[in-house]
Each structure stands twice: as C-alpha cells, then as structure tokens.
Design an enzyme around this catalytic site. Sequence first.
Site, short mmCIF file in Angstrom:
data_model
loop_
_atom_site.label_atom_id
_atom_site.label_comp_id
_atom_site.label_asym_id
_atom_site.label_seq_id
_atom_site.Cartn_x
_atom_site.Cartn_y
_atom_site.Cartn_z
N THR A 187 0.85 -1.19 0.00
CA THR A 187 0.00 0.00 0.00
C THR A 187 0.88 1.24 0.00
O THR A 187 2.01 1.20 0.51
CB THR A 187 -0.94 0.03 1.22
OG1 THR A 187 -1.70 1.25 1.19
CG2 THR A 187 -0.17 -0.02 2.53
N CYS A 344 -20.81 9.56 -7.43
CA CYS A 344 -20.34 8.24 -7.87
C CYS A 344 -21.49 7.25 -7.91
O CYS A 344 -21.58 6.43 -8.83
CB CYS A 344 -19.22 7.73 -6.97
SG CYS A 344 -17.62 8.53 -7.22
#
Length: 373
Positions: A187, A344
Amino acid sequence: MRNQDIKKFINKLLKLAGITVNGNNPYDIQIKNDRFYQRVIHEPALGLGEAYMDNWWECRALDQFMSKVLCANLAEVLKKEWQITWNILKPKLLNQQSSRRAFMVGQTHYDIGNELYQGMLDKHMQYTCGYWKDATTLDQAQEAKLELVCRKLKLEPGMKVLELGCGFGGFAHYAATNYGVEVTGYTVSKEQAKFGKELCRGLPVDIRLADYRTATGEYDRVVSIGLMEHVGYKNYGTYMKLTNRLLKDDGIALVHTIGSNASCSACNSWTAKYIFPNGMLPSIAQLGKAMEKQFVMEDWHNFGEDYDKTLMAWHENFKQAWPNLKDRYNDRFYRMWEYYLLSCAGGFRSRSMQLWQIVMTKQGTSAPCCRLI
C-alpha cells in the site's frame, strides 16, 4: 457570452436531462448563487463540484441528479471547452501514475483519518464494491465480496498470496483467517499500513508501505482489489508483466476494478483534484491489450450495479458518523465527501461506470476455469 445567455443555455441543457432549475422534484437543483452558471460553463466537471462544495447550489437527491445528467450525456455538449481539452492532453504528455507520484493518492485521500473510514465502511474495512447478490446489509455484501474473491482464486492452506494495493488489510485478514494462506500486501498509504498491521497482528500477513512496482518474489496467487484505478493507461502493460513475473506458472491472478465504457486518458477533473489524484478508469480494450501475450482471461464478471448500493450505504454511514467527525473536518469537507459519494452512486446507476472482477491464468497452463456464477 453574457451571464443571462449562459444561464439560459445551462437551464436548457439540464432540461434535456429532465432537470428543472429551482424545480420541485428531488433531482432538481436549487441555485443559491448566480455565479454558478459562469463557473460551470468555464470548468464543467470541476466547477460543478466546487460550486457544490461552496454551497452555491443544492439538490435533495444528488445521486438522482447525477444519474440523469450522465444518462443524458450532457458532458458531450461541453466537450470542446478548453479546460477539458487540456485535461485530455496532459496525461498523453505525462505519466501521471509514475513511481515518483505513486504516494500522492495515499497522502491526499487515504491518510486523511482512519476514523472517517471506520465510521463509513463495514467491519472488514473494505473500501471497494460489495457483492449484494444475496446480501441485505453492507457487512454481508462486503463479506460476500471477500468470499467471492477467495473462491475465484481457489485458495488453499499454505499458499502464498500477493496483494497489490492491500488497503486497510481486510482481504489479507480474511484470507489468512479463513483459508490459511500467507499474504504479502503493498500500500502507498501510511495510515492504511498502520491499521492493516495492527488488524493482522499474529497472522501470516506482511503489509509493506511501498509502491506495487517494487514487489518481488514468487506467489501462488496475485490479487488487486481497487488498485487498477490508480495504475494509469501508460502502466497497464507494466502491471500485467509484473503480475505475470510474480505469479507461479500454475497460479491464478484476479483484478477487481472500476471500469469505463470507453477508453480514455484522463480522469474527471474534480475527482482528480479533490479525491483521487492521478486516478484513471481502465476500459475493456485497454486491459485486453495489456493482457495480450501475458494471460488467458478465464472470467470477466461485471456487477457494477452493486457499487450504487455500496456507495449509498457508505453515504448513510458517513451521515450517521458525522457528529463524531465534524470537530476534525469542516463543513466544506462534508459537502465535498457527500458530493463524491452521491455523484459516484449516480455514475454507477446510470451505467456510466462498471465494476469488474477479472480472473487470469498464464498461457499454456491447465488451470481450472474459475467462473462461479
């Protein structure tokens, strides 16, 4: 162009989508500042979002408004506007997702506070689409998604799994706990890495704060859940070659990603500025080209409609959590986050965006078909 003419043009444009300015329907917008029109005509995507953040307009059902705008394809009317042209040209000249820029999205989006995400997400801290086929709650949908991924990967005890873009460690925790596998995750978010390491303490999970392109080793399975949106079209081939190199000859790879209906080289300008710097949605053609000579596509599963439900659940959780968050974030942040989640949701409801899970194996292997639906 005079403001009065711009106002008439915008009102007429919205009428094409069935939206009335200052109308009574929940999807109608209420204009609170007449400067709204100039702002939107000059910078359509960026201006619309920033005007909402600045409280220049309101809408009782922002998700419905955005769905109607996208279904009517209103953006095409303004496509020749010069800021849009520059947003299209810039990524062609620059690699917006280079290794040097990889940590920008972690700092801008994922490191803004784990309390926010804990309040908004499910118990597994999944910040990607849930699988709602047999689910009625967000927790059920996200656990179903994790189980679906594990089954498609055909995980077995002792396998070594590489997760490129491991988020808060939810998949690593689930796979290690329920399937007895070892997981190495990457990450670019310091806060995600910190949270994930604590979550997976005592499990055979190694979470690393590093760009996915630095991954090494050999693995039985390679998976990315929500990374491809940050890879960029200049790097899709690099991603596939890397995955091929890291995957054992009889291994299985899975990509879980939002997808675009058309190939593009730029992201929505508001989203790029405020939510996901350097983000970009891949198309079927772009991913297919990158997969050539690297993988056999075993299964391509689309459940994009489930992201609408996921985003609406996140928005409800965000609203419920806000009293405990508002001392850390201001009202403009609230409107920004609300606009992000609901716009979204409208994007997926209009089918402008998709959600794909793609299962791949290496060429020349006899890996079993991984379809489950």
